[in-house]
Design a protein around this motif. Sequence first.
Motif, PDB file in Angstrom:
ATOM      1  N   HIS A 207     -24.610 -10.129 -28.233  1.00 19.93           N
ATOM      2  CA  HIS A 207     -23.308 -10.177 -28.889  1.00 19.93           C
ATOM      3  C   HIS A 207     -23.096  -8.976 -29.800  1.00 19.93           C
ATOM      4  O   HIS A 207     -22.015  -8.818 -30.361  1.00 19.93           O
ATOM      5  CB  HIS A 207     -23.164 -11.470 -29.700  1.00 19.93           C
ATOM      6  N   HIS A 208     -24.118  -8.139 -29.923  1.00 20.10           N
ATOM      7  CA  HIS A 208     -23.976  -6.960 -30.777  1.00 20.10           C
ATOM      8  C   HIS A 208     -22.977  -5.999 -30.148  1.00 20.10           C
ATOM      9  O   HIS A 208     -23.123  -5.597 -28.994  1.00 20.10           O
ATOM     10  CB  HIS A 208     -25.328  -6.258 -30.951  1.00 20.10           C
ATOM     11  N   PRO A 209     -21.911  -5.637 -30.859  1.00 20.33           N
ATOM     12  CA  PRO A 209     -20.875  -4.779 -30.267  1.00 20.33           C
ATOM     13  C   PRO A 209     -21.366  -3.362 -29.988  1.00 20.33           C
ATOM     14  O   PRO A 209     -22.257  -2.853 -30.670  1.00 20.33           O
ATOM     15  CB  PRO A 209     -19.767  -4.785 -31.325  1.00 20.33           C
ATOM     16  N   VAL A 210     -20.786  -2.744 -28.989  1.00 21.72           N
ATOM     17  CA  VAL A 210     -21.057  -1.345 -28.673  1.00 21.72           C
ATOM     18  C   VAL A 210     -20.062  -0.503 -29.465  1.00 21.72           C
ATOM     19  O   VAL A 210     -18.855  -0.607 -29.242  1.00 21.72           O
ATOM     20  CB  VAL A 210     -20.909  -1.093 -27.157  1.00 21.72           C
ATOM     21  N   PRO A 211     -20.526   0.318 -30.416  1.00 25.56           N
ATOM     22  CA  PRO A 211     -19.616   0.993 -31.350  1.00 25.56           C
ATOM     23  C   PRO A 211     -18.750   2.081 -30.747  1.00 25.56           C
ATOM     24  O   PRO A 211     -17.615   2.290 -31.176  1.00 25.56           O
ATOM     25  CB  PRO A 211     -20.557   1.551 -32.412  1.00 25.56           C
ATOM     26  N   MET A 212     -19.272   2.802 -29.760  1.00 28.30           N
ATOM     27  CA  MET A 212     -18.539   3.869 -29.101  1.00 28.30           C
ATOM     28  C   MET A 212     -18.782   3.766 -27.605  1.00 28.30           C
ATOM     29  O   MET A 212     -19.765   3.159 -27.181  1.00 28.30           O
ATOM     30  CB  MET A 212     -18.972   5.236 -29.636  1.00 28.30           C
ATOM     31  N   PRO A 213     -17.910   4.347 -26.766  1.00 28.58           N
ATOM     32  CA  PRO A 213     -18.062   4.190 -25.316  1.00 28.58           C
ATOM     33  C   PRO A 213     -19.466   4.522 -24.819  1.00 28.58           C
ATOM     34  O   PRO A 213     -20.026   5.568 -25.149  1.00 28.58           O
ATOM     35  CB  PRO A 213     -17.031   5.183 -24.763  1.00 28.58           C
ATOM     36  N   GLU A 214     -20.032   3.582 -24.048  1.00 28.60           N
ATOM     37  CA  GLU A 214     -21.371   3.731 -23.475  1.00 28.60           C
ATOM     38  C   GLU A 214     -21.270   3.631 -21.964  1.00 28.60           C
ATOM     39  O   GLU A 214     -20.549   2.775 -21.437  1.00 28.60           O
ATOM     40  CB  GLU A 214     -22.285   2.643 -24.024  1.00 28.60           C
ATOM     41  N   ARG A 215     -21.997   4.494 -21.282  1.00 30.91           N
ATOM     42  CA  ARG A 215     -21.894   4.527 -19.818  1.00 30.91           C
ATOM     43  C   ARG A 215     -22.414   3.233 -19.202  1.00 30.91           C
ATOM     44  O   ARG A 215     -23.468   2.712 -19.577  1.00 30.91           O
ATOM     45  CB  ARG A 215     -22.656   5.720 -19.251  1.00 30.91           C
ATOM     46  N   LEU A 216     -21.665   2.691 -18.246  1.00 31.39           N
ATOM     47  CA  LEU A 216     -22.046   1.464 -17.575  1.00 31.39           C
ATOM     48  C   LEU A 216     -22.970   1.766 -16.393  1.00 31.39           C
ATOM     49  O   LEU A 216     -22.806   2.783 -15.717  1.00 31.39           O
ATOM     50  CB  LEU A 216     -20.805   0.728 -17.073  1.00 31.39           C
TER      51      LEU A 216
END
Length: 227
Positions: A207-216
């Motif tokens: 549930h920890h949010p991803v702060p900036m765009p991260e590659r999927l």
Amino acid sequence: EGELLTTSKTAALPPTQLGSDADWADVHVGHGHVLALKRDGSLWAWGRNTYGAVGDGSGTNVLMPTAISSGAKWKAVVGPSFNSFGIQTDGTIWGWGHDLIAVSKVHLLTPVQLDPGTNWVTLAAGDFAVFAIRADETLWVCGQNLPRFAPGASARVSPNMMQLGTDADWREVHAGNGYFIARKKDGSWWGCGENRHGRLGLGSTSHHPVPMPERLPLRFEPWAFTT
């Protein structure tokens, strides 16, 4: 309260044709309101209008398709919860509805230009936040829910468009409930925001949010993306 409004104020079952016009080009449904574009670029809206999401200036529910910003020509619109956003054919970006900064408590009853630029290409919207890509392929955001969608952004809340990161190779963006995904021109997909139930597709249910765009971690073929 959120159901589509008709002149009889009752649910329409089965699907019922609205009027007799046969020149509609696109339609988007929000939380009780509808935005529709005709082939001539005119914008029509109806439905729940408590916070001005319909955009006719009244702030009261609208029971029939009503022309919005008469004379303006639109190429794209989106209608999330209690807001509406659109790009006009001159490349300007607009928003209306629920207060975008959750401070002034002033709701926008008619479309208001969010940025002076005339180079906006595409957009998407989640709850109380809008994402848009400019012609230079940079990604921009604004809205009161920015801390949920991009907690790593320098500006926590903004009523105006602000750039997210420095990359200049974005092609499309899609927003959900507290998160968004976007594609770059090399075909790679990136996610940002809340990751409840693994909604970002990162292989984790944290549930920890991803702060900036991260590659999927998606497989892709660069040649498959030509837009």
